[in-house]
Design an enzyme around this catalytic site. Structure first.
Site, mmCIF file in Angstrom:
data_model
loop_
_atom_site.group_PDB
_atom_site.id
_atom_site.type_symbol
_atom_site.label_atom_id
_atom_site.label_comp_id
_atom_site.label_asym_id
_atom_site.label_seq_id
_atom_site.Cartn_x
_atom_site.Cartn_y
_atom_site.Cartn_z
ATOM 1 N N LYS A 1 0.835 -1.212 0.000
ATOM 2 C CA LYS A 1 0.000 0.000 0.000
ATOM 3 C C LYS A 1 0.868 1.260 0.000
ATOM 4 O O LYS A 1 0.655 2.168 -0.795
ATOM 5 C CB LYS A 1 -0.932 0.017 1.232
ATOM 6 N N ARG B 1 -9.568 0.472 8.860
ATOM 7 C CA ARG B 1 -9.112 -0.878 9.200
ATOM 8 C C ARG B 1 -10.176 -1.653 9.954
ATOM 9 O O ARG B 1 -9.948 -2.815 10.296
ATOM 10 C CB ARG B 1 -7.877 -0.780 10.065
ATOM 11 N N ARG C 1 11.671 -5.348 4.917
ATOM 12 C CA ARG C 1 11.369 -3.929 4.662
ATOM 13 C C ARG C 1 12.366 -3.021 5.402
ATOM 14 O O ARG C 1 12.693 -3.249 6.557
ATOM 15 C CB ARG C 1 9.951 -3.607 5.134
ATOM 16 N N ARG D 1 11.515 -1.258 10.950
ATOM 17 C CA ARG D 1 10.455 -0.949 11.922
ATOM 18 C C ARG D 1 10.423 -1.991 13.038
ATOM 19 O O ARG D 1 10.587 -3.177 12.786
ATOM 20 C CB ARG D 1 9.104 -0.917 11.198
ATOM 21 N N ARG E 1 -0.139 -9.002 13.582
ATOM 22 C CA ARG E 1 -0.756 -7.988 12.721
ATOM 23 C C ARG E 1 -1.555 -8.647 11.601
ATOM 24 O O ARG E 1 -2.615 -8.152 11.213
ATOM 25 C CB ARG E 1 0.331 -7.064 12.138
#
Ligand code: ADP
Ligand code: AMP
Length: 214
Positions: free
Chosen positions: A13, A88, A127, A159, A170
């Site tokens: 996204k 969400r 990431r 992160r 998650r």
């Protein structure tokens, strides 16, 4: 252009939103980015949000709904926006509908990116993000320059919530609380489903064709 990018963590996204932002000159509204900035600055919002984010849980609806309602009224949203990571939950989607109604605005499309669970884990563990400009990379699929820094020469970081155990939480939260939005927006006639397993450039092409199709 008023868009939502929908999909699990790691679906791409943020990557796609950044390209759309440049192409259409409309802002990316990432609730994750807004919350991470608040955590960094240790504002009241950040202090409240941190415990949920560290655990891979959602920050309470009323908190994020307040942030987005205010953000959508800013002048730079006059010609459109790209919502990334919001809504969400069904409560957030209902609140968004009400806010947009009050502002006399309508969503154009909801772009839903579908990616296999194990591919999501590989994407999220690899990431890296620039601490200076926020640009995202992947150590394998979208590697940074050979000096290991961003193109802007900023330092890259991983992160905290991109550790495998938190990632699994998650993804479970996504399945439980966010995936019902696929049907929600299908029923509203706004959903465009896209194969998020394709390479970054191929996903971008499909998004642009879907937007041109009107
Ligand atoms: P999201 O915002 O949905 O959580 P990101 O856009 O941050 O996801 O992408 C997660 C990771 O996967 C990043 O490291 C990014 O570089 C990488 N990525 C994004 N799209 C693709 C893709 N189509 N193929 C392979 N890797 C991708
Ligand atoms: P993201 O950057 O979108 O992966 O979001 C990182 C974290 O921020 C999530 O795991 C949540 O804790 C929190 N968050 C971001 N957006 C929302 C939202 N719309 N509702 C609730 N929590 C959110």
């Amino acid at each position: 252009m008023k868009l939502i990018l929908l999909g699990p963590p790691g679906a791409g996204k943020g990557t796609q939103a950044k390209m759309l932002t440049e192409k259409f000159a409309i802002p990316q509204i990432s609730t994750g980015d807004i919350l991470r900035a608040a955590v960094k600055e240790q504002t009241d919002l950040g202090i409240k949000a941190k415990q949920f984010m560290d655990a891979g849980q959602l920050v309470p609806d009323e908190v994020v709904i307040g942030i987005v309602s205010e953000r959508l009224q800013a002048e730079d949203c006059a010609n459109g926006f790209i919502l990334d990571g919001f809504p969400r939950t069904v409560a957030q989607a209902d609140a968004l509908r009400d806010v947009l109604n009050e502002l006399g605005k309508q969503l154009d499309k909801v772009l839903s990116l579908t990616v296999d669970t194990e591919a999501l884990v590989v994407r999220l563990t690899g990431r890296r993000t620039c601490s200076q400009c926020g640009k995202g990379y992947h150590i394998r699929f979208d590697p940074p320059p050979s000096d290991g820094r961003c193109v802007c020469s900023g330092e890259l970081f991983q992160r905290e919530d991109d550790q495998e155990a938190t990632i699994r939480n998650r993804l479970a939260v996504y399945d439980e609380q966010t995936s019902p939005l696929i049907n929600y927006y299908r029923q509203a006639g706004l959903l465009v489903e896209l194969d998020g397993m394709l390479a970054i450039a191929a996903v971008q092409e499909r998004i642009l064709s879907a937007l041109q199709a009107g």
